[in-house]
Design an enzyme around this catalytic site. Structure first.
Site, PDB file in Angstrom:
ATOM      1  N   LYS A  13     -82.112 102.046 -74.730  1.00 51.85           N
ATOM      2  CA  LYS A  13     -81.489 103.065 -73.757  1.00 51.85           C
ATOM      3  C   LYS A  13     -81.894 104.524 -74.523  1.00 51.85           C
ATOM      4  O   LYS A  13     -82.262 105.694 -73.904  1.00 51.85           O
ATOM      5  CB  LYS A  13     -80.028 102.930 -73.683  1.00 51.85           C
ATOM      6  N   ARG A  88     -68.640 103.687 -69.107  1.00 48.73           N
ATOM      7  CA  ARG A  88     -68.444 102.285 -69.755  1.00 48.73           C
ATOM      8  C   ARG A  88     -67.752 101.321 -68.865  1.00 48.73           C
ATOM      9  O   ARG A  88     -67.730 100.160 -69.084  1.00 48.73           O
ATOM     10  CB  ARG A  88     -67.890 102.295 -71.139  1.00 48.73           C
ATOM     11  N   ARG A 127     -82.613  92.301 -88.967  1.00 47.94           N
ATOM     12  CA  ARG A 127     -82.768  93.407 -90.024  1.00 47.94           C
ATOM     13  C   ARG A 127     -82.508  92.785 -91.528  1.00 47.94           C
ATOM     14  O   ARG A 127     -81.159  92.290 -91.698  1.00 47.94           O
ATOM     15  CB  ARG A 127     -82.010  94.631 -89.901  1.00 47.94           C
ATOM     16  N   ARG A 160     -76.707  92.581 -93.970  1.00 46.09           N
ATOM     17  CA  ARG A 160     -75.318  93.042 -93.797  1.00 46.09           C
ATOM     18  C   ARG A 160     -74.603  92.241 -92.689  1.00 46.09           C
ATOM     19  O   ARG A 160     -74.996  91.735 -91.822  1.00 46.09           O
ATOM     20  CB  ARG A 160     -75.133  94.712 -93.103  1.00 46.09           C
ATOM     21  N   ARG A 171     -70.345  91.457 -80.468  1.00 45.32           N
ATOM     22  CA  ARG A 171     -70.665  92.777 -80.418  1.00 45.32           C
ATOM     23  C   ARG A 171     -71.335  92.772 -78.941  1.00 45.32           C
ATOM     24  O   ARG A 171     -70.787  93.771 -78.129  1.00 45.32           O
ATOM     25  CB  ARG A 171     -71.246  93.616 -81.363  1.00 45.32           C
TER      26      ARG A 171
END
Length: 212
Positions: A13, A88, A127, A160, A171
């Site tokens: 986005k 949202r 990542r 991480r 998430r």
């Protein structure tokens, strides 16, 4: 013209919003940037928002709407704006509808960039970081020559906790546009769904066509 840009984390986005703004001249309003500006300038709304942000809580709808109205009242928003990161939920969407209606305007397009969950997980969980020099890698898009080792210094690569697939999936469930928000704009006849699996250029092209 007022445009709402919707999509889950990892759908691109932010990148697409910048490209659309450059092509159309519409003001790109990111709620995150808006919050930071008010906090930095120590405005009354900024002080109020910071009370929530400093505790890691969501800024209440009422405060966010007031910031949005202030922002679109400026001269650089006369041609319209594109909202990135807002609304949202349906309550925020209705509040935005009412605020724009009071100005004789409305949301003209809600653009939804759709990407399957597994693709989003692959994008967001790939990542890895070098423990020694901090260089970033992506196991699919920019992998190291030797698995687990940095090309630059030979250091160990680690991931991480936030980038682990199971955390990313959790998430995503919390941050994806809810179904009732999508239906709100579909029932209003302004929703356009864009295939986010295409190339960057193809997604931009389809977004711009949807605006026309």
């Amino acid at each position: 013209m007022y445009i709402v840009l919707l999509g889950p984390p990892g759908a691109g986005k932010g990148t697409q919003a910048q490209r659309i703004a450059a092509a159309t001249g519409l003001l790109h309003i990111s709620t995150g940037d808006m919050f930071r500006e008010h906090v930095k300038n120590n405005t009354e709304l900024g002080q109020l928002a910071n009370q929530y942000m400093s505790r890691g809580e969501l800024v209440p709808d009422e405060v966010t709407i007031k910031m949005l109205l202030e922002r679109i009242s400026r001269d650089d928003a006369k041609a319209g704006a594109m909202f990135d990161g807002f609304p949202r939920n349906v309550a925020q969407a209705r509040a935005l509808d009412e605020a724009l209606a009071a100005r004789g305007a409305r949301v003209d397009r809600a653009l939804l960039i759709s990407v399957p969950d597994e693709e989003l997980v692959a994008r967001l969980s790939g990542r890895w970081i070098c423990r020694n020099c901090g260089r970033l890698y992506h196991e699919r898009n920019d992998p190291p020559a030797a698995p687990g080792r940095c090309d630059a210094c030979g250091g160990e690569l680690y991931q991480r906790d936030d980038d682990r697939p199971e955390v990313v999936r959790s998430r995503l469930e919390k941050q994806k546009p809810p179904a009732d928000l999508i239906e709100h704009y579909r029932s209003a006849g302004v929703l356009r769904e864009i295939n986010g699996l295409q190339s960057l250029e193809a997604v931009t092209h389809d977004l711009l066509e949807a605006i026309k």
